[in-house]
Design a protein around this motif. Structure first.
Motif, PDB file in Angstrom:
ATOM      1  N   UNK A  92       4.171   5.310  -0.689  1.00  0.00           N
ATOM      2  CA  UNK A  92       4.457   3.937  -1.114  1.00  0.00           C
ATOM      3  C   UNK A  92       3.158   3.184  -1.364  1.00  0.00           C
ATOM      4  N   UNK A  93       2.152   3.399  -0.525  1.00  0.00           N
ATOM      5  CA  UNK A  93       0.850   2.753  -0.720  1.00  0.00           C
ATOM      6  C   UNK A  93       0.237   3.148  -2.061  1.00  0.00           C
ATOM      7  N   UNK A 117      15.207  12.859   5.001  1.00  0.00           N
ATOM      8  CA  UNK A 117      16.367  12.200   5.607  1.00  0.00           C
ATOM      9  C   UNK A 117      15.952  10.927   6.343  1.00  0.00           C
ATOM     10  N   UNK A 118      15.221  10.076   5.622  1.00  0.00           N
ATOM     11  CA  UNK A 118      14.705   8.847   6.227  1.00  0.00           C
ATOM     12  C   UNK A 118      15.787   7.788   6.333  1.00  0.00           C
ATOM     13  N   UNK A 119      15.740   7.028   7.391  1.00  0.00           N
ATOM     14  CA  UNK A 119      16.659   5.921   7.611  1.00  0.00           C
ATOM     15  C   UNK A 119      16.435   4.890   6.501  1.00  0.00           C
ATOM     16  N   UNK A 120      17.502   4.462   5.823  1.00  0.00           N
ATOM     17  CA  UNK A 120      17.349   3.497   4.724  1.00  0.00           C
ATOM     18  C   UNK A 120      16.685   2.186   5.149  1.00  0.00           C
ATOM     19  N   UNK A 121      16.959   1.730   6.353  1.00  0.00           N
ATOM     20  CA  UNK A 121      16.341   0.480   6.812  1.00  0.00           C
ATOM     21  C   UNK A 121      14.838   0.643   7.029  1.00  0.00           C
ATOM     22  N   UNK A 122      14.439   1.772   7.566  1.00  0.00           N
ATOM     23  CA  UNK A 122      13.015   2.028   7.765  1.00  0.00           C
ATOM     24  C   UNK A 122      12.321   2.168   6.415  1.00  0.00           C
ATOM     25  N   UNK A 123      12.938   2.889   5.488  1.00  0.00           N
ATOM     26  CA  UNK A 123      12.361   3.032   4.145  1.00  0.00           C
ATOM     27  C   UNK A 123      12.198   1.672   3.484  1.00  0.00           C
ATOM     28  N   UNK A 124      13.223   0.831   3.592  1.00  0.00           N
ATOM     29  CA  UNK A 124      13.161  -0.513   3.006  1.00  0.00           C
ATOM     30  C   UNK A 124      12.058  -1.341   3.649  1.00  0.00           C
ATOM     31  N   UNK A 125      11.883  -1.211   4.947  1.00  0.00           N
ATOM     32  CA  UNK A 125      10.830  -1.956   5.644  1.00  0.00           C
ATOM     33  C   UNK A 125       9.440  -1.499   5.178  1.00  0.00           C
ATOM     34  N   UNK A 127       8.720  -0.203   2.261  1.00  0.00           N
ATOM     35  CA  UNK A 127       8.562  -0.699   0.890  1.00  0.00           C
ATOM     36  C   UNK A 127       8.267  -2.196   0.873  1.00  0.00           C
ATOM     37  N   UNK A 128       8.978  -2.945   1.689  1.00  0.00           N
ATOM     38  CA  UNK A 128       8.783  -4.394   1.760  1.00  0.00           C
ATOM     39  C   UNK A 128       7.369  -4.720   2.238  1.00  0.00           C
ATOM     40  N   UNK A 129       6.912  -3.997   3.217  1.00  0.00           N
ATOM     41  CA  UNK A 129       5.574  -4.202   3.747  1.00  0.00           C
ATOM     42  C   UNK A 129       4.515  -4.008   2.656  1.00  0.00           C
ATOM     43  N   UNK A 132       4.554  -6.959   0.207  1.00  0.00           N
ATOM     44  CA  UNK A 132       3.917  -8.133   0.790  1.00  0.00           C
ATOM     45  C   UNK A 132       2.392  -7.984   0.752  1.00  0.00           C
ATOM     46  N   UNK A 133       1.875  -6.821   1.077  1.00  0.00           N
ATOM     47  CA  UNK A 133       0.419  -6.605   1.084  1.00  0.00           C
ATOM     48  C   UNK A 133      -0.195  -6.695  -0.304  1.00  0.00           C
ATOM     49  N   UNK A 134       0.537  -6.293  -1.324  1.00  0.00           N
ATOM     50  CA  UNK A 134      -0.022  -6.249  -2.682  1.00  0.00           C
ATOM     51  C   UNK A 134       0.394  -7.440  -3.542  1.00  0.00           C
ATOM     52  N   UNK A 135       0.958  -8.462  -2.948  1.00  0.00           N
ATOM     53  CA  UNK A 135       1.382  -9.656  -3.674  1.00  0.00           C
ATOM     54  C   UNK A 135       0.160 -10.432  -4.164  1.00  0.00           C
ATOM     55  N   UNK A 136       0.272 -10.983  -5.346  1.00  0.00           N
ATOM     56  CA  UNK A 136      -0.803 -11.806  -5.900  1.00  0.00           C
ATOM     57  C   UNK A 136      -0.490 -13.270  -5.647  1.00  0.00           C
ATOM     58  N   UNK A 137      -1.507 -14.116  -5.728  1.00  0.00           N
ATOM     59  CA  UNK A 137      -1.339 -15.575  -5.573  1.00  0.00           C
ATOM     60  C   UNK A 137      -0.555 -16.114  -6.729  1.00  0.00           C
TER      61      UNK A 137
END
Length: 137
Positions: A92-93, A117-125, A127-129, A132-137
């Motif tokens: 993802x990075x 077989x990754x948990x969908x909630x963990x995968x979403x977290x 991805x969300x992380x 957030x880290x790569x968001x621009x101003x």
């Protein structure tokens, strides 16, 4: 019978694969892989000088008809369960560094989630992380 991947090799093959998913490796993706390998504790004791050879090996795998499936199988076999989420996060990075995820990259991430077989909630977290880290101003 081919030599099994080491855990380090498996993680690197997966990162290179997601970078190559859209048929091009950007300079940002290459730099991100180098940064991750050079700074994260999971890569302690790995010789960074091996990165170019592993990238070439990944490209050779992907040229074969069943190369992607074999690469995923070998990577999964090489990694302990506790590193499945780490592998996904690293991929993802690599995708996030360009701030645009192509369909091919998203499809590979989906294949990786399924293979591990990754948990969908963990995968979403994860991805969300990255978003957030790569968001621009």
């Amino acid at each position: 019978m081919p030599k099994p991947f080491s855990p380090h090799e498996a993680l690197i093959h997966l990162m290179v694969t997601v970078s190559m998913a859209d048929r091009r490796m950007t300079e940002k993706e290459v730099a991100e892989i180098g940064l991750l390998v050079g700074t994260l504790p999971v890569f302690e004791d790995f010789d960074r000088a091996r990165l170019p050879a592993l990238a070439d090996e990944t490209a050779n795998f992907l040229e074969a008809d069943d190369g992607l499936d074999r690469l995923l199988q070998r990577a999964k076999a090489a990694l302990p369960d506790k590193l499945y989420e780490t592998a996904y996060a690293l991929c993802v990075e690599v995708v996030a560094v360009d701030r645009v995820a192509d369909q091919e990259e998203l499809r590979f991430l989906e294949m990786l989630r399924d293979a591990f077989d990754l948990d969908p909630l963990i995968s979403a977290a994860i991805e969300r992380s990255a978003r957030v880290r790569y968001r621009k101003m």
